[in-house]
Design an enzyme around this catalytic site. Structure first.
Site, PDB file in Angstrom:
ATOM      1  N   CYS A  20       0.837  -1.205   0.000  1.00  0.00           N
ATOM      2  CA  CYS A  20       0.000   0.000   0.000  1.00  0.00           C
ATOM      3  C   CYS A  20       0.869   1.251   0.000  1.00  0.00           C
ATOM      4  O   CYS A  20       1.271   1.747   1.049  1.00  0.00           O
ATOM      5  CB  CYS A  20      -0.933  -0.002   1.206  1.00  0.00           C
ATOM      6  SG  CYS A  20      -2.037   1.423   1.217  1.00  0.00           S
ATOM      7  N   CYS A  80      -0.530   4.090   1.945  1.00  0.00           N
ATOM      8  CA  CYS A  80      -0.407   4.054   3.415  1.00  0.00           C
ATOM      9  C   CYS A  80       1.024   4.354   3.845  1.00  0.00           C
ATOM     10  O   CYS A  80       1.251   4.995   4.862  1.00  0.00           O
ATOM     11  CB  CYS A  80      -0.751   2.671   3.977  1.00  0.00           C
ATOM     12  SG  CYS A  80      -2.027   1.795   3.128  1.00  0.00           S
ATOM     13  N   ASP A  81       1.998   3.839   3.120  1.00  0.00           N
ATOM     14  CA  ASP A  81       3.375   3.840   3.624  1.00  0.00           C
ATOM     15  C   ASP A  81       4.339   4.760   2.870  1.00  0.00           C
ATOM     16  O   ASP A  81       5.445   5.007   3.349  1.00  0.00           O
ATOM     17  CB  ASP A  81       3.940   2.407   3.555  1.00  0.00           C
ATOM     18  CG  ASP A  81       3.088   1.433   4.359  1.00  0.00           C
ATOM     19  OD1 ASP A  81       2.546   1.856   5.388  1.00  0.00           O
ATOM     20  OD2 ASP A  81       2.958   0.272   3.954  1.00  0.00           O
TER      21      ASP A  81
END
Ligand code: NDP
Length: 316
Positions: A138, A141-142
């Site tokens: 992701c 997300c990261d």
């Protein structure tokens, strides 16, 4: 565990919350298992996205987690009971149905499954060791983590997700390689144009990812050109999978019909599974559209069908 719920909703993405809003407004007092870790997080995949620009009603776009908070608030406003727990077992062989998490067990006359899908992994040899140490599924997300700032990065895949995540990563990385196993992208035309125009994104065609390289953190990626069989190492600090999804249905195996890839099979033109009184909505059955708005639409349809079914059976 004495009372029997009219409707239990499993999952809290756009499908689950929309089903809850409709069921709650129909006075069915729905009960929702929001999930915790199994599908990634409560709130579904939009909680791992930044800007959502294609959800109608938000002309300027809206942040994914914020959109899911609004969905949740609306479901709560009409009296949906919620627990942030993963369902670990279901029994659809007897009525009322039984649904169990580690902490709770409920009985239900009808169930709406909205557990969504999870990003796929490749299972390369160093994946376990390097996961969260430079490897992720992701980017959204990261990608903003300090370890990726101003570093060369890599995204794997050729679909819309790969382009979206690759483009997103160009905000942080010094350069982003998009490694794709064929010589043409699967992504939609508009996304392809976005990829081709982005000077920080380089598409590495006809190439497969073989493994992550590094001691404690990713420092490179071993890749192979499938046409020439040439193997080389790309120097990258981050490797992001964007190769599709797996439906979150393991807990339903043997209880309802699933197709060969695990997606729930519905009766054509309905949200009904093969078990009467069990319905499904969203990405857990829809591998074609997979959009928040289509998930919400099927969540609405599932709640309406559940209500009709409960009425027909004299259960409400
Ligand atoms: P897709 O299934 O569309 O694409 C997956 C990509 O990963 C493909 O290019 C595929 O290659 C590649 N791939 C799959 N398995 C492997 C593997 N083992 N090794 C290497 N490569 C692999 O998934 P997406 O998540 O991209 O998209 C899913 C759906 O969501 C689509 O309908 C898409 O349009 C939609 N979506 C829309 C967005 C938007 O509108 N903003 C954003 C993101 C997704 P190959 O092409 O060779 O099969």
């Amino acid at each position: 565990m004495s009372d029997v719920k009219n409707v239990v909703i499993i999952g809290s993405g756009p499908a689950g919350h929309t089903a809850a809003i409709y069921a709650a407004r129909a006075d069915l007092s729905p009960f929702m298992y929001e999930g915790y870790m199994m599908g990634g997080s409560a709130g579904g995949q939009l909680t791992t996205t930044t800007d959502v620009e294609n959800y109608p009603g938000f002309p300027e776009g809206i942040d994914g987690p914020e959109l899911m908070q609004l969905f949740r608030k609306q479901a709560e406003r009409f009296g949906t009971g919620m627990v942030q727990e993963d369902v670990v077992e279901v029994d659809f062989s007897k009525r009322p149905f039984r649904i169990k998490s580690d902490a709770t067990e409920v009985l239900a006359n009808s169930v709406i499954i909205c557990t969504g899908a999870t990003a796929k992994r490749m299972g390369v040899p160093n994946e376990e060791k390097m996961w969260n140490n430079g490897m992720s599924a992701c980017a959204v997300c990261d990608g903003a983590l300090p370890m990726f700032r101003n570093q060369p990065l890599m995204v794997i895949g050729g679909g819309d997700t790969a382009v979206e995540e690759g483009t997103f990563l160009t905000k942080f990385g010094s350069k982003v390689y998009m490694v794709h196993r064929r010589d043409e992208l699967r992504a939609s035309k508009i996304m392809q144009e976005r990829a081709f125009k982005n000077e920080k994104l380089e598409i590495v065609w006809d190439t497969v990812f073989e493994d992550a390289v590094g001691q404690d953190y990713v420092t490179g990626a071993k890749i192979k050109n499938v046409k020439t069989n040439e193997i080389k190492e790309l120097e990258v600090a981050g490797i992001f999978y964007a190769i599709g999804h797996t439906p979150n249905t393991s807990v339903f195996k043997g209880q309802i019909d699933l197709n060969e890839t695990g997606y729930i099979i519905l009766k054509p033109g309905t949200q009904e599974t093969n078990v009467e009184g069990v319905f499904a909505a969203g990405d857990v059955h829809d591998y074609k559209y997979r959009q928040a708005v289509t998930a919400a639409g099927t969540g609405c349809a599932a709640a309406l069908e559940a209500e009709r079914w409960l009425a027909e059976k004299g259960l409400i």
